[in-house]
Write a protein that holds these residues in place. Structure first.
Motif, short mmCIF file in Angstrom:
data_model
loop_
_atom_site.label_atom_id
_atom_site.label_comp_id
_atom_site.label_asym_id
_atom_site.label_seq_id
_atom_site.Cartn_x
_atom_site.Cartn_y
_atom_site.Cartn_z
N GLY C 334 0.84 -1.11 0.03
CA GLY C 334 -0.02 0.12 -0.04
C GLY C 334 0.82 1.23 -0.15
O GLY C 334 0.35 2.33 -0.37
N SER C 335 2.04 1.24 0.47
CA SER C 335 3.11 2.33 0.33
C SER C 335 3.10 2.74 -1.26
O SER C 335 3.05 3.78 -1.39
CB SER C 335 4.37 2.13 0.93
OG SER C 335 4.20 1.53 1.98
N ALA C 375 -3.65 2.50 2.54
CA ALA C 375 -2.76 2.72 1.55
C ALA C 375 -3.21 4.23 0.96
O ALA C 375 -1.96 4.71 0.50
CB ALA C 375 -2.73 1.61 0.39
N SER C 378 -0.41 6.33 3.36
CA SER C 378 0.72 6.06 3.54
C SER C 378 1.69 6.45 2.55
O SER C 378 1.45 6.29 1.05
CB SER C 378 0.83 4.43 3.66
OG SER C 378 0.63 3.67 2.58
N PRO C 379 3.03 6.97 2.62
CA PRO C 379 3.69 7.65 1.48
C PRO C 379 4.52 6.29 1.06
O PRO C 379 4.77 5.38 1.54
CB PRO C 379 4.73 8.26 2.55
CG PRO C 379 4.76 8.00 3.91
CD PRO C 379 3.34 7.23 4.22
N VAL C 381 3.43 6.71 -2.29
CA VAL C 381 1.93 6.81 -3.10
C VAL C 381 0.84 6.72 -2.30
O VAL C 381 0.60 5.66 -1.78
CB VAL C 381 2.12 5.81 -4.18
CG1 VAL C 381 0.93 5.98 -4.97
CG2 VAL C 381 3.48 5.68 -4.97
N GLY C 382 -0.02 7.70 -2.01
CA GLY C 382 -1.18 7.65 -1.31
C GLY C 382 -2.24 8.36 -1.91
O GLY C 382 -1.86 9.75 -2.14
#
Ligand code: NA
Ligand code: NA
Lengths: 303, 161, 433
Positions: C334-335, C375, C378-379, C381-382
Motif C-alpha cells: 500500500g505504500s 494505502a 501511506s507514503p 504513493v497515497g
C-alpha cells in the motif's frame, strides 16, 4: 519454458479449473519443459476482449480466448454465438467438431493454434415473475450483456438495459432492473435467489472459449512436446465439455435448492422468440461476409 | 508558442470537462426514458467509458501545466533547479515512450479495423487516437516546460488564470 | 529474493524519489523492469494495460462524483453545510475539527470514492478552520483519515470491485461496511477529543457564544437542505429502483446543478471552472490508475504474486498470524500501489489463503478495504495524500506526518476487527441472513 496463461474467469470457475488440469498434465508429460502459470480473474491485466490480440502479438504465449468477445477483431468468431443456432448442448458439441477446422484456420491467421475448446452453459432469462408466453415478457427491464442479447430480448418485447456486472446486483436489489440474461453460473455467483424467483432456459445463444497458443511459442517446442501437448488437449476436451454440463446441472440444483423456480420454455414461446430473432440472425450472417456465410450454410446442410 | 500551447491545452481540458458533463446529462435522460418510456440508450455505458478515457488524456497537458499532477517533492526542496531538470528529463523520456506506445496502438486499430464488437460497434481507432493525441500533447507540454525553465519563466501557472 | 522481484522495488523508490510525476514514474518502473527481465513487446503490453485499466464501466462513477464535488465547491452549499454543523460541533472538545470527520462521514454516504470525499470536504473546510486558528497538521490529518471513509461507508467503488472479483454479494459488503465505517469515524472523533484535552493550544477559538446556542442550532438547520436533497436524490433513485449506483452519481451531478440554479450560484463562469477542475482531477487520477494497472501487469509478468504466495504457504501460519502477516504485506504494498491495483493483484493470492484459514470472505473484504484505506494515506504513493497536497500545496512530507496518527488509529481498528469480527458480519447477517 514458463508460460503465463491469463484467464478472465476467477479462481474456482470451472474453466479455470479445467485449465489447471490441462496445465498439470502438460507439466508432467513435458518433464516441466512447459510450465504453465495460470493467472485467474484478470490478474495479469487482460480482461477478455483483447485475449486474441494478446496471443497474436506475443504478449502472452497462451490464453483462454472467449470467442464472442473477439468479434470486433475477428467477426467470424461470432458464428457459434448467432441467435438460436443450437437447440441443445449436444447440437453445440456436434457443431464444435464441424467448426474446428475453420476455427483452426481463423486462429492461424491470428498467429495462434487452438488446443481445445470449452463451452459455457447457455444463457437463461432470470426474472421476478412467471413467463408463460411472449406477451408476459413485455416491458420487463432486463440486463443484457452484448449486442446479440440486447437485440434478441429487445425484439422479444423486453426492455434490455446494458449494465456492467458490478451494477447488476445493486440494481436488482433496488428494482432498477427486473431480470438478467446470464448463465446459471453467474446466477449462483450473484445470489439471484435474493432478488428473483424464476429462471427460463431460453438459450438464445451459446458461448465458446478456446485455449490458444501463440504459433511462435508453439514452434519453438520440440516435435515430441508438441505431439504430447496436442494429445493431452484432445484427450481432455471431452472431459472439459462434460465439466461444463456438470457445472450447469450443479448450479441449477443450487438455484432450485435456494428456492428458485426453474421453468421451461414452451414450444410456442420458443417459436415466437426464434421468429422475432430471425431478422437479427439474417443480418448477423450478412455481416459475417462470404466465408462466414459459406461455413454457416455448410453447417445447416449437415443438420 | 508557449501561450498558444497553453490556450490549446486549456481548451482540451474544458472540452473533456464538458464531455463528462454531457455524459451525466445523458445518464439522467436514460433514467427518465427507461423508467417512464421503456426505452434504454444502449450505447451510453460504452460511450461514457470512452469519454472518460478521452477526458483523462485530453486533460493531461493542462493538468501538467497547472501543477495538477502529483509528485514527490523532497528532492526539489533541496535542489530546486537540478531536481526540476532531472524530473523533466525522466518525465519526458517516459511520456515519450507512453505516447509512442499509444500511437502504435491507435495505428494497429486503424490497420486491423478493429471495432468494440458491441452494440455501437465503434471503430477503436477513434478513442485510441484521442488517447494517443492527449499523451503526445503532454510530452510536448513537458518540452515547453523545459524551455520555460531554461528561459527563467514560471514552469507552472494558476489554473484559475 | 530474485533480482526480478528486488529491482522493481528499488526502482520504485529511486524513480519516485527523483521527483518525476507519480503517474509517469509508475510507468517508468514497469517499463524498465520488463525490458530488463522479460523478452516481450513492452510497448504493446503498456498500451493494452492502459486501455484495459481505464476501459472499465465501474470507473465511470469516479468522474461523476468528482464533477459533483467540483460543482459543490462553486456553490454556496459549502458555507451552508459548515454553518449548519458548526453550532452543533463547536462546543465539543476539539471543536470544529469534528466538522472534517462528520462532514466526511456524511459525504461518504453519497460518494463512492475516498479521493472525492477528501477533496470535497477539504475544499470546504481547510481554509475555514485555518482562519479560526486550528492547527494545520490536525486539519490535514483529520481530513486524510476521515476522507478514507469514502470507501468503507457505502456506496463504495472498491467494494464493488472486490465483490465482483471475489464473487461475494456487493450488497452484503455494503451492509458490512456501514457499522465499521461509523465506528471508525467515532474513533477519529475520540482521538480529536483526547488531543483537545492534552493540547488545547492546537484548537481554534470559539466565536462569540453569548447568543442562545439552541436557537442558532435550529435556525441554521435549513441550510442542510441542499445536502439532504443530494442524499435523497442519490439514495432515493438508487433504493427506489430508478437507477443503478453509477447512474445515481449522474443524478447527483444534475441535482447539484439544480441546487446551484436555485440558490443563484449557477453561471457560465462557475460551470466552466467546474469543467476544468473536473478535467484536472480526472486526468491526475486517470494517469495514475492507467500507470498502476500497467505496473500491476508488469509485476504479474515478473512473477511477484507467485513468489510471495509460495513464501507464505511455506510458513504454515496460524489464522491470526496469517492476518498479521497480511497486514504487514498490505502496508508495504500500500505504500507504493494505488488501492484498485492492490485489490486486483492480491485477491488471487490472499483470498484462498484467508478463506482456507477460516475467515469469512465478507469480513476479508472489509479488512481489505481498510488496508486500501491505509494505502491511501501511506507514503510515498497515497491517493488521499496527493489530493491533500493538491488542495493545500504543502510538501508531501508534512501531510504524511499529519496523517500518521490516523494511520495508527486505523491500524488499531483493524486489530479490533480481527478479534471481534462480529462488528463486520452482524449487519449483513441481520439484513440478509
Ligand atoms: Na462511500
Ligand atoms: Na500508500
Amino acid at each position: 519454458d514458463n508460460w503465463d496463461l491469463p484467464m478472465a474467469w476467477p479462481d474456482g470457475n470451472f474453466i479455470t479449473t479445467s485449465a489447471g488440469t490441462f496445465a498439470d498434465e502438460v507439466r508432467v508429460s513435458t518433464d516441466g519443459r512447459v510450465d504453465i502459470t495460470i493467472h485467474p480473474g484478470g490478474s495479469l491485466g487482460f480482461k477478455g476482449p483483447e485475449m486474441l490480440g494478446a496471443v497474436r502479438d506475443g504478449l502472452v504465449p497462451i490464453a483462454d480466448v472467449f470467442l464472442p468477445q473477439q468479434i470486433g477483431d475477428e467477426p467470424l468468431l461470432g458464428l457459434p454465438g448467432l441467435p438460436f443456432m443450437f437447440p441443445s448442448f449436444d447440437a453445440l458439441e456436434s457443431f464444435d467438431s464441424f467448426f474446428r477446422e475453420d476455427l483452426d484456420e481463423i486462429m492461424a491467421s491470428h498467429n495462434q493454434k487452438v488446443l481445445f475448446t470449452i463451452p459455457w452453459p447457455a444463457p437463461q432469462v432470470w426474472v421476478d415473475k412467471e413467463i408463460t408466453d411472449i406477451e408476459s415478457l413485455a416491458g420487463i427491464r432486463v440486463r443484457t450483456y452484448d449486442k446479440t442479447s440486447t437485440e434478441v430480448y429487445g425484439a422479444a418485447g423486453m426492455t434490455p438495459v446494458q449494465l456492467p456486472w458490478g451494477e447488476v446486483i445493486p440494481s436488482l436489489a433496488s428494482g432498477a432492473i427486473e431480470g438478467v440474461v446470464t448463465s446459471s453460473s453467474s446466477a449462483v455467483d450473484g445470489s439471484f435467489w435474493e432478488f428473483l424467483s424464476y429462471g427460463y432456459p431460453t438459450a438464445h445463444s451459446w458461448n465458446l472459449d478456446a485455449m490458444t497458443v501463440n504459433l511462435d511459442s508453439w514452434n519453438a517446442l520440440s516435435d515430441e512436446d508438441q505431439a504430447s501437448i496436442s494429445k493431452i488437449a484432445s484427450d481432455l476436451q471431452p472431459a472439459f465439455w462434460q465439466a461444463a454440463r456438470a457445472e450447469d446441472a450443479q448450479r441449477m440444483a443450487t438455484l432450485a435448492e435456494k428456492g428458485m423456480t426453474l421453468g421451461t420454455v414452451s414450444a410456442e414461446l420458443h417459436e415466437a422468440l426464434v421468429s422475432k430473432a430471425e431478422p437479427l440472425r439474417a443480418e448477423a450472417i450478412e455481416k459475417l461476409g462470404d466465408k462466414g456465410k459459406a461455413i454457416y450454410e455448410a453447417y445447416l446442410a449437415t443438420q | 508558442m508557449i501561450t498558444a500551447m497553453d490556450r490549446v491545452s486549456r481548451c482540451l481540458s474544458m472540452l473533456s470537462g464538458i464531455a463528462l458533463g454531457c455524459v451525466a446529462l445523458l445518464i439522467v435522460l436514460e433514467i427518465i426514458l427507461r423508467n417512464f418510456f421503456d426505452i434504454s440508450l444502449h450505447f451510453l455505458w460504452e460511450i461514457g467509458v470512452f469519454v472518460h478515457m478521452g477526458a483523462v488524456f485530453l486533460g493531461l497537458a493542462w493538468t501538467l501545466r497547472t501543477g495538477g499532477h502529483i509528485r514527490v517533492t523532497w528532492l526539489k526542496a533541496v535542489f530546486p533547479r537540478g531536481a526540476e531538470w532531472l524530473a523533466l528529463l525522466i518525465g519526458f523520456a517516459i511520456s515519450a515512450y507512453v505516447s509512442f506506445a499509444l500511437i502504435k496502438l491507435a495505428w494497429s486499430y486503424f490497420l486491423s479495423g478493429r471495432t468494440s464488437g458491441s452494440i455501437t460497434d465503434t471503430p477503436l481507432m477513434y478513442p485510441a487516437a484521442v488517447i494517443a493525441f492527449g499523451a503526445s500533447f503532454m510530452s510536448l507540454q513537458i518540452l515547453l516546460r523545459a524551455l520555460s525553465l531554461a528561459r527563467g519563466l514560471p514552469e507552472e501557472i494558476d489554473p484559475a488564470a | 529474493m530474485p533480482a526480478s522481484v528486488f529491482v522493481p522495488l528499488v526502482l520504485l523508490v529511486l524513480v519516485l524519489g527523483s521527483g518525476v510525476w507519480v503517474g509517469l514514474g509508475l510507468f517508468g518502473i514497469g517499463i524498465v523492469s520488463l525490458e530488463l527481465f522479460r523478452s516481450i513487446p513492452v510497448d504493446k503490453l503498456l498500451a493494452q494495460a492502459v486501455w484495459n485499466g481505464l476501459n472499465s464501466p465501474e470507473l465511470l462513477a469516479l468522474p461523476l462524483f468528482i464533477m459533483m464535488a467540483e460543482l459543490l465547491y462553486r456553490s454556496r452549499f459549502i458555507d451552508g453545510l459548515f454553518e449548519a454543523l458548526e453550532p452543533w460541533l463547536r462546543h465539543l472538545p476539539g471543536g470544529l475539527l469534528h466538522i472534517n470527520i462528520v462532514g466526511c462521514t456524511l459525504f461518504a454516504l453519497i460518494s463512492g470514492s475516498s479521493a472525492a470525499t477528501t477533496s470535497s470536504v477539504g475544499r470546504i473546510t481547510i481554509n475555514e478552520l485555518l482562519e479560526r486558528g486550528y492547527d494545520e497538521k490536525l486539519i490535514h490529518g483529520t481530513l486524510a483519515g476521515a476522507g478514507t471513509l469514502g470507501f468503507l461507508i457505502p456506496p463504495s467503488i472498491v467494494m464493488i470491485i472486490y465483490g465482483v472479483l471475489s464473487q461475494t454479494s456487493v450488497l452484503k459488503l455494503f451492509a458490512a461496511g456501514l457499522l465499521p465505517g461509523l465506528l471508525l469515524a467515532a474513533c477519529f472523533m475520540g482521538f480529536v477529543m483526547i488531543v483537545a484535552f492534552l493540547r488545547p493550544d492546537k484548537i481554534g477559538k470559539i466565536e462569540s457564544s453569548d447568543e442562545n446556542i439552541w436557537r442558532t442550532r435550529f435556525s441554521r438547520l435549513p441550510r442542510l437542505l441542499p445536502f439532504l436533497i443530494l442524499i435523497v436524490s442519490i439514495l432515493g433513485t438508487m433504493y427506489g429502483g430508478l437507477a443503478s449506483p453509477t447512474e445515481a452519481a449522474a443524478v447527483a451531478v444534475v441535482a447539484t446543478i439544480c441546487i446551484m440554479a436555485f440558490e443563484g450560484s449557477l453561471s457560465l463562469a462557475s460551470l466552466s471552472a467546474a469543467a476544468i477542475g473536473t478535467s484536472r482531477t480526472v486526468s491526475m487520477l486517470g494517469l495514475i490508475i492507467a500507470a498502476a494497472s500497467f505496473l500491476s501487469v508488469a509485476m504479474g509478468f515478473l512473477g511477484m504474486p507467485q513468489a510471495i504466495e509460495a513464501h507464505i504457504t511455506n510458513l504454515e501460519l496460524s489464522p491470526l498470524t496469517l492476518i498479521l502477516l497480511l497486514v504487514v504485506i498490505y502496508i508495504i504494498l500500500g505504500s507504493f500501489l494505488e488501492g484498485m491495483s492492490i485489490i486486483v493483484i492480491t485477491i488471487p493470492i490472499a483470498l484462498p489463503l484467508v478463506v482456507g484459514a477460516g475467515y469469512d470472505p465478507i469480513w476479508f473484504g472489509i479488512f481489505l478495504i481498510l488496508m486500501v484505506e491505509l494505502a491511501q494515506i501511506s507514503p510515498p504513493v497515497g491517493m488521499n495524500l496527493f489530493v491533500l497536497q493538491g488542495l493545500t500545496r504543502k510538501p508531501l512530507g508534512q501531510i504524511v506526518v499529519a496523517a500518521l496518527p490516523f494511520f495508527f488509529i486505523m491500524l488499531s481498528f483493524v486489530a479490533l476487527l480481527a478479534v471481534a469480527p462480529g462488528i463486520v458480519t452482524w449487519l449483513p447477517r441481520v439484513l440478509f441472513g
